[in-house]
Design an enzyme around this catalytic site. Sequence first.
Site, PDB file in Angstrom:
ATOM      1  N   TYR A   1     -29.535 -34.424  64.990  1.00 26.30           N
ATOM      2  CA  TYR A   1     -30.570 -33.545  65.555  1.00 26.30           C
ATOM      3  C   TYR A   1     -29.962 -32.247  66.050  1.00 26.30           C
ATOM      4  CZ  TYR A   1     -29.061 -34.483  70.362  1.00 26.30           C
ATOM      5  OH  TYR A   1     -28.331 -34.537  71.523  1.00 26.30           O
TER       6      TYR A   1
ATOM      7  N   ARG B   1     -24.042 -26.342  62.535  1.00 26.69           N
ATOM      8  CA  ARG B   1     -23.636 -27.609  63.168  1.00 26.69           C
ATOM      9  C   ARG B   1     -24.466 -28.768  62.617  1.00 26.69           C
ATOM     10  NH1 ARG B   1     -23.776 -27.796  69.567  1.00 26.69           N
ATOM     11  NH2 ARG B   1     -26.010 -27.845  69.173  1.00 26.69           N
TER      12      ARG B   1
ATOM     13  N   LYS C   1     -23.582 -34.431  66.290  1.00 24.12           N
ATOM     14  CA  LYS C   1     -24.783 -34.466  67.147  1.00 24.12           C
ATOM     15  C   LYS C   1     -25.707 -35.554  66.603  1.00 24.12           C
ATOM     16  CE  LYS C   1     -27.562 -31.102  69.732  1.00 24.12           C
ATOM     17  NZ  LYS C   1     -27.257 -31.475  71.095  1.00 24.12           N
TER      18      LYS C   1
ATOM     19  N   GLU D   1     -17.172 -33.857  78.835  1.00 24.83           N
ATOM     20  CA  GLU D   1     -18.312 -32.937  78.964  1.00 24.83           C
ATOM     21  C   GLU D   1     -19.411 -33.610  79.759  1.00 24.83           C
ATOM     22  OE1 GLU D   1     -20.003 -32.198  75.052  1.00 24.83           O
ATOM     23  OE2 GLU D   1     -19.615 -34.262  74.473  1.00 24.83           O
TER      24      GLU D   1
ATOM     25  N   LEU E   1     -18.890 -32.326  72.080  1.00 23.25           N
ATOM     26  CA  LEU E   1     -19.744 -31.608  71.143  1.00 23.25           C
ATOM     27  C   LEU E   1     -19.308 -30.141  71.112  1.00 23.25           C
ATOM     28  CD1 LEU E   1     -22.460 -32.018  69.463  1.00 23.25           C
ATOM     29  CD2 LEU E   1     -23.518 -30.756  71.337  1.00 23.25           C
TER      30      LEU E   1
END
Length: 281
Positions: free
Chosen positions: A33, A52, A147, A179, A203
Amino acid sequence: MPDIYFLNGQFVSLENARVSINDRGFQFGDGIYEVIRTYHGRIFHLDEHLKRFEKSAREIDLPLPFSRPEMKKAIEEACLKSGYPMAKIYVQMTRGEAERSHAFPAGIKPTFIMTVLKLSPFSPALKASGIEMITTEDLRWGRCDIKSLNLLPNVLAQQKAKKAGVYEALMVRNGKVTEGSISNFFMVKNEAVATPPLSAFILPGVTRDLVLDIARSLKMKVIEEDIPAEEIYRADEVFLSGTTIEIAPVIKIDGKPISNGRPGAITQTLMKEFEAIALRE
Ligand code: PLP
């Protein structure tokens, strides 16, 4: 102004936006996504998000049924139809619908969905005062650079933050910061802007990239290096980056104030420059 729902090439009503219970996104989290936003009707860094998305698709061996220009056209059309000046665009592709079996079924067609909804901007008051966060163990798999739809550890981390009455949970793996559950991490020490390096454990945030570009363009020292978790409490400044939170100053971690407990000067400079770029582009 309408919310937009798009399923496999068609604009549909929410009632008709239905996928099969055999969809592999639903059963295995077998999909990818992106979350993209607009500023005053302009889509922000669409190419970076689509790049991405394409990379995530390649990494999980999911052939995309359309080209980048086709995808752009659909997203642009959806945004125009919605008419929201500030919109949140969600795009998702799963491997598709098939009888449940772990390995990829032959001849399967991907399921593509997109929603365009009104974006509630990150609270200006919180942005001015700064946010608090907690640390938590990073329970995710070894390919956090993809992702993917498998967000359960992020969901649990966010829930932990919510329960603690703070905005974000910062994940720590083997003693090093990775993160946030929905954001990338930065700290400032001795005027240098530091963030964990790109790896399979974070990410590659579109906003992270932009923050680094801005910092370099302002001649700030930038360090992409592992950050031991115990060092974050001694930072001069801490902030997070992400599509919806943009740049958000962090003033307390695990109940401990960062420096004087107020958003730092370098963070504020980066925020100002970010805002100028977002409104200009
Ligand atoms: N890290 C994680 C785990 C995220 O979920 C997100 C955004 O949702 C980010 C970082 C920030 O990425 P971006 O700046 O591309 O929105």
